[in-house]
Write an enzyme that holds these catalytic residues in place. Structure first.
Site, PDB file in Angstrom:
ATOM      1  N   THR A 156     105.757-115.865   1.941  1.00  0.00           N
ATOM      2  CA  THR A 156     105.796-116.723   3.133  1.00  0.00           C
ATOM      3  C   THR A 156     105.450-118.150   2.693  1.00  0.00           C
ATOM      4  O   THR A 156     106.324-118.886   2.256  1.00  0.00           O
ATOM      5  CB  THR A 156     104.830-116.218   4.231  1.00  0.00           C
ATOM      6  OG1 THR A 156     103.545-116.007   3.676  1.00  0.00           O
ATOM      7  CG2 THR A 156     105.342-114.933   4.836  1.00  0.00           C
ATOM      8  N   LYS A 182     101.983-110.654  -1.871  1.00  0.00           N
ATOM      9  CA  LYS A 182     102.237-111.950  -1.242  1.00  0.00           C
ATOM     10  C   LYS A 182     101.003-112.322  -0.437  1.00  0.00           C
ATOM     11  O   LYS A 182     100.180-111.479  -0.092  1.00  0.00           O
ATOM     12  CB  LYS A 182     103.467-111.902  -0.339  1.00  0.00           C
ATOM     13  CG  LYS A 182     103.400-111.016   0.871  1.00  0.00           C
ATOM     14  CD  LYS A 182     102.728-111.532   2.094  1.00  0.00           C
ATOM     15  CE  LYS A 182     103.155-112.915   2.466  1.00  0.00           C
ATOM     16  NZ  LYS A 182     102.426-113.351   3.719  1.00  0.00           N
ATOM     17  N   THR A 193      95.162-106.427   1.087  1.00  0.00           N
ATOM     18  CA  THR A 193      95.604-107.811   1.163  1.00  0.00           C
ATOM     19  C   THR A 193      96.732-107.934   2.144  1.00  0.00           C
ATOM     20  O   THR A 193      97.188-106.959   2.725  1.00  0.00           O
ATOM     21  CB  THR A 193      96.106-108.321  -0.170  1.00  0.00           C
ATOM     22  OG1 THR A 193      96.471-109.690   0.017  1.00  0.00           O
ATOM     23  CG2 THR A 193      97.368-107.578  -0.591  1.00  0.00           C
ATOM     24  N   GLU A 280      96.813-121.365  -0.193  1.00  0.00           N
ATOM     25  CA  GLU A 280      97.408-122.539   0.442  1.00  0.00           C
ATOM     26  C   GLU A 280      96.673-123.810   0.030  1.00  0.00           C
ATOM     27  O   GLU A 280      95.485-123.967   0.305  1.00  0.00           O
ATOM     28  CB  GLU A 280      97.418-122.365   1.962  1.00  0.00           C
ATOM     29  CG  GLU A 280      98.459-121.336   2.384  1.00  0.00           C
ATOM     30  CD  GLU A 280      98.445-121.010   3.861  1.00  0.00           C
ATOM     31  OE1 GLU A 280      99.452-120.477   4.340  1.00  0.00           O
ATOM     32  OE2 GLU A 280      97.433-121.282   4.520  1.00  0.00           O
ATOM     33  N   ASN A 404      98.947-125.716   7.082  1.00  0.00           N
ATOM     34  CA  ASN A 404      98.640-124.962   8.297  1.00  0.00           C
ATOM     35  C   ASN A 404      98.808-125.764   9.570  1.00  0.00           C
ATOM     36  O   ASN A 404      98.841-125.202  10.663  1.00  0.00           O
ATOM     37  CB  ASN A 404      97.243-124.351   8.189  1.00  0.00           C
ATOM     38  CG  ASN A 404      97.286-123.173   7.253  1.00  0.00           C
ATOM     39  OD1 ASN A 404      97.982-122.211   7.508  1.00  0.00           O
ATOM     40  ND2 ASN A 404      96.603-123.294   6.126  1.00  0.00           N
ATOM     41  N   SER A 409     106.513-125.395  12.133  1.00  0.00           N
ATOM     42  CA  SER A 409     107.545-126.373  12.469  1.00  0.00           C
ATOM     43  C   SER A 409     108.671-126.377  11.451  1.00  0.00           C
ATOM     44  O   SER A 409     108.696-125.598  10.529  1.00  0.00           O
ATOM     45  CB  SER A 409     106.931-127.753  12.609  1.00  0.00           C
ATOM     46  OG  SER A 409     106.091-128.021  11.514  1.00  0.00           O
TER      47      SER A 409
END
Lengths: 409, 409
Positions: A156, A182, A193, A280, A404, A409
């Site tokens: 993702t 992932k 996870t 991230e 985040n 969007s």
């Protein structure tokens, strides 16, 4: 930017006899990206899994638990990204089941022999029509040597596909282990996870396989955190195709059992750590070792308090040895009778604090040197006992906020 | 950027008879900023306080507790910014005590009648010489109408000085309440805020004052969080100068007791909420109301899980109604027997989720409209009981990362 993930090169994802994977672009959320994966398992295999402890667990997680509880052999898995099918109520369950029925019809199986997995945005309806329309292409793509493409298809916000493998000899028989995972945000696994799939052609009894799934998750996926957010969709699956020609392993109290567990754990830890390395916005990989606790639980409490502190994480991002923030996190971790005068703190080989205060020989420039590294070990000595625990995490950067703030969007 | 803090204008900080404040630029960490405050209390006053539960509590917090326990009347407080004197071991205690002794000598008091407070960087030695050198100027500045200047002098990463006041009549006698607070990061108070000082000229018995300090903190400073980091230096002090000419209040079971408590609570909540409105990098003020819990404790658990989730906080920053993240946080808050099918979620007046799934009439544009506001109420209905709790927090923005990546530089 993933931290030291592409180089050195990840270990090889070996084909696993009896397990085929196929992927396609189903357009679940966006066009032009691989987002649907089928994982096909030949008869005779065993499958075990552990799932999120989030009480808002997603519809596919609920179905996985039910199908495994019904005891039918698992013959296929269906994995989509782009939509988590979580926070979707009864309608979400119906859609997850419908996707299993659609795949079961094509494979001439029952829906209970299929396990569904979803990851992506929460609280939006699963686009069943697009998933069903993609099944034929995914099935046509199925091959044993497709692990890397599947690792790409389950991404993702990941920036790097996560696939690792290992081979070992059991009684002179070559056995292969391969796993993919992932996850980059909403990562504080609690029994699993985001998504992790680990397969081997080794022969393992079903009871031992379930025990192994729990123990592996506990020592790998359950020891990483990016942001402290436990996902609704966490799933870790362990598949033994039982194709290798060695004697069935039924207990860990044997040389083969020990060797296999060590091999599986090595790959599981690589997969789990890869999630943090690709966390991230991560720019640093942080290993937090807490020693000298009375119990392992209190060591984990302290390690997670440090790992989740936004102040500690931003200091790592800035390479700023503002290390009092680590002591503050130790102090609020929740150990009622903690005596700050017993606490020592190290950053790699540099002793920063002793007896709860700045170590007499600590120099800011030494702390600064370690803080500039891309991999850092924080070691806290509690001076209360002999227990120890390790947790892996990453820093908190501007990119975490950007990713985040923009994710949908 | 503080959220709706300067306009509408904060309530007036009234002078409190019997309490004088003086500030100066002592250069504790940087030159050219007010960083040292003395607060002088006339004989006959009562003082109560609550302090951080962080086990790594700072040296001044340790001394405050000891001096209060020794029972001597508190006659002065000494407050510095720029250095927290935390994580400094025995040497830190000696320096905190030395600063009390220096002020006591100038005021002809004993050191036990002084309470010290520090806030700033952790694990660096308190620059005693500069603090001692600044005392004369601070004392020369002492006036009863100096609350606003003191509010400025205790700021660290705050962008707005926080001072509020209220007046009320007790038996026809005008009573004044004034408070100041500071704190913008490392904010998840546990028994107090970073630094909060609340004074009144009302006449309150010492025992009731201590009870009030605890109850006020519990309903104000203990209900706000910026980043979940409980500070080493949290201190909330309540001062009654006993100068107003009404009958002594000894219990809350009276009209005067109730009226005074309501007035104090109003100012304490304004001070506490101001900390969140001025939270590091904050662009939005979020009120989280959790209703229908079995206990207040589980309502707080859920509220804090939402308030601390980096994913929820970044969604608020982005004005993105990615509201499944709130459901996920409810799910991992730690209520073992939570049934997701009973959960409703509102954003202000918009019903987002019902029965654990998306509400049938929920429209993304309605969620979007509320998310764009600078003040948002999240309301979660657990459907398990009658308990409720409210927590105030802010969003997580790029500026939070910038501020905390740069704080020491």
């Amino acid at each position: 930017m993933a931290v030291n993930l592409s180089a050195p090169k990840p270990s090889q994802p070996y084909p696993i006899a009896g397990v085929r994977l196929g992927v396609t672009e189903a357009g679940v959320r966006k066009a032009g990206r691989k987002d649907l994966t089928v994982l096909l398992i030949e008869p005779g295999a065993s499958v075990a899994g552990v799932f999120t402890q989030n009480r808002f667990c997603a519809a596919p997680v609920q179905l996985c638990r039910e199908h495994l509880a019904q005891g039918a052999a698992v013959r296929a898995m269906l994995i989509n990204t782009g939509n988590a099918n979580a926070g979707t109520g009864e309608d979400g369950r119906r859609r997850a089941l419908r996707s299993c029925i659609a795949l079961a019809e094509k494979l001439k199986l029952s829906a209970q022999e299929i396990l569904p997995f979803s990851t992506g945005v929460i609280m939006e309806p699963l686009p069943l029509d697009r998933i069903e329309a993609g099944l034929d292409a995914a099935l046509a793509d199925a091959r044993e040597d497709n692990w890397l493409r599947a690792a790409e298809a389950i991404m993702t916000t990941d920036t790097v596909a996560k696939a690792f493998g290992k081979q070992l000899l059991l009684d002179g028989t070559l056995v292969s282990i391969t796993g993919i995972s992932k996850g980059a945000g909403m990562i504080r696994p609690n029994m699993a996870t985001m998504l992790g799939f680990l397969a081997t052609d080794a022969c393992i009894s079903p009871a031992l396989l379930q025990q192994l799934a729990r123990e592996l998750a506990e020592a790998s996926f359950n020891r990483v955190t990016v942001d402290g957010d436990t996902s609704t969709n966490d799933s870790f699956m362990l598949i033994a195709s039982n194709k290798a020609r060695h004697a069935l392993i039924e207990t860990l109290d044997s040389a083969n059992g020990q060797a296999l567990k060590a091999g599986l754990l090595e790959v599981a830890q690589q997969l789990a750590q890869a999630i943090v390395r690709d966390g991230e916005g991560a720019t640093k990989f942080i290993r937090i070792e807490v020693e000298g606790g009375k119990t392992e639980a209190e060591c984990r409490q302290v390690a997670y308090a440090i790992a989740h502190s936004p102040l500690v994480k931003t200091a790592f991002f800035a390479s700023d040895p503002n290390l009092g923030r680590i002591l503050a996190a130790v102090g609020y971790a929740g150990i009622e009778d903690l005596d700050q005068r017993c606490i020592d703190l190290y950053l790699d080989d540099v002793q920063v604090a002793s007896c709860g205060g700045r170590h007499p020989s600590y120099l800011e420039e030494d702390g600064q040197r370690v803080m500039r590294q891309s991999e850092i070990t924080v070691r806290v000595l509690l001076g209360r006992g002999a227990a120890m625990q390790t947790v892996w995490t990453c820093d908190l950067s501007h990119d975490y906020v950007s990713i985040n703030a923009d994710y949908r969007s």
